[in-house]
Design a protein around this motif. Structure first.
Motif, PDB file in Angstrom:
ATOM      1  N   VAL A 199       0.820  -1.151  -0.119  1.00 35.20           N
ATOM      2  CA  VAL A 199       0.122   0.033   0.161  1.00 35.20           C
ATOM      3  C   VAL A 199       0.915   1.333  -0.031  1.00 35.20           C
ATOM      4  N   GLU A 213      -0.675   4.486  -0.828  1.00 37.10           N
ATOM      5  CA  GLU A 213      -1.159   5.704  -0.270  1.00 37.10           C
ATOM      6  C   GLU A 213      -2.775   5.061   0.281  1.00 37.10           C
ATOM      7  N   ALA A 214      -3.369   5.857   1.172  1.00 36.55           N
ATOM      8  CA  ALA A 214      -5.025   5.631   1.355  1.00 36.55           C
ATOM      9  C   ALA A 214      -5.562   6.859   1.634  1.00 36.55           C
ATOM     10  N   LYS A 258      -9.852   4.579  -0.060  1.00 36.78           N
ATOM     11  CA  LYS A 258      -9.187   4.235  -1.372  1.00 36.78           C
ATOM     12  C   LYS A 258      -7.988   4.024  -1.011  1.00 36.78           C
ATOM     13  N   VAL A 259      -7.757   2.910  -1.511  1.00 38.43           N
ATOM     14  CA  VAL A 259      -6.132   2.159  -1.266  1.00 38.43           C
ATOM     15  C   VAL A 259      -5.800   2.126  -2.669  1.00 38.43           C
ATOM     16  N   ILE A 260      -4.349   2.515  -2.595  1.00 36.36           N
ATOM     17  CA  ILE A 260      -3.514   2.685  -3.845  1.00 36.36           C
ATOM     18  C   ILE A 260      -2.308   1.742  -3.503  1.00 36.36           C
ATOM     19  N   GLU A 301       0.150   0.428  -9.027  1.00 36.26           N
ATOM     20  CA  GLU A 301      -0.789   1.511  -9.707  1.00 36.26           C
ATOM     21  C   GLU A 301      -2.058   0.933  -9.583  1.00 36.26           C
ATOM     22  N   SER A 302      -2.599  -0.295  -9.234  1.00 31.29           N
ATOM     23  CA  SER A 302      -3.859  -0.516  -8.688  1.00 31.29           C
ATOM     24  C   SER A 302      -4.648   0.328  -7.709  1.00 31.29           C
ATOM     25  N   GLU A 303      -5.652   0.420  -7.686  1.00 24.63           N
ATOM     26  CA  GLU A 303      -6.403   1.153  -6.646  1.00 24.63           C
ATOM     27  C   GLU A 303      -7.897   0.305  -6.466  1.00 24.63           C
ATOM     28  N   ARG A 304      -8.178   0.248  -5.009  1.00 24.38           N
ATOM     29  CA  ARG A 304      -9.453  -0.469  -4.760  1.00 24.38           C
ATOM     30  C   ARG A 304     -10.062   0.463  -3.846  1.00 24.38           C
ATOM     31  N   TYR A 336      -5.967  -5.880  -1.320  1.00 23.62           N
ATOM     32  CA  TYR A 336      -5.993  -5.917  -3.001  1.00 23.62           C
ATOM     33  C   TYR A 336      -6.931  -6.516  -3.768  1.00 23.62           C
TER      34      TYR A 336
END
Length: 94
Positions: free
Chosen positions: A18, A20-21, A30-32, A36-39, A89
Motif C-alpha cells: 500500500v 497511499e490511502a 481508497k487504497v492505492i 498502480e492498482s486502486e481499490r 488488494y
C-alpha cells in the motif's frame, strides 16, 4: 506487512505494498498499491459485525479516519487494526 504473491510460475514473484490511502466518506477508503492498482474498500460491514471492542471502537469515525501507511500496509493505532495486504488488494476484507 509486505506480501509476496505467488504466480503459477514459481519463478515469478511480486511484492504488493500500500503506498497511499485516502479517506473518501463514512467507512470508505481508497487504497492505492505500488503496482498502480486502486481499490475502493468499504469497511462498514466488517466493523459493524465485529463484537470485539478493539475493532468496534473504529465505528467512531474519528478513530476510523486515524490510519497510517506503515511498512506498506494500512494500519490503525500501531497495529491495533490491520488487514492482510492481499485482502485489501482483492478488495475483500470479510
Amino acid at each position: 506487512m509486505i506480501i509476496a504473491i505467488n504466480y503459477s510460475d514459481e519463478s515469478e514473484r511480486a511484492t504488493i505494498n500500500v503506498i497511499e490511502a485516502i479517506y473518501i466518506k463514512s467507512y470508505i477508503i481508497k487504497v492505492i498499491f505500488d503496482d498502480e492498482s486502486e481499490r475502493i474498500i468499504n469497511f462498514e460491514h466488517f466493523l459493524k459485525k465485529s463484537q470485539h471492542p478493539s475493532i468496534s471502537k473504529y465505528l467512531n469515525l474519528h478513530n476510523f479516519k486515524n490510519f497510517n501507511i506503515v511498512d506498506g500496509n494500512l494500519n490503525w493505532n500501531d497495529y491495533d487494526m490491520i488487514f492482510p495486504v492481499w485482502d485489501l488488494y482483492l478488495g475483500d476484507i470479510t
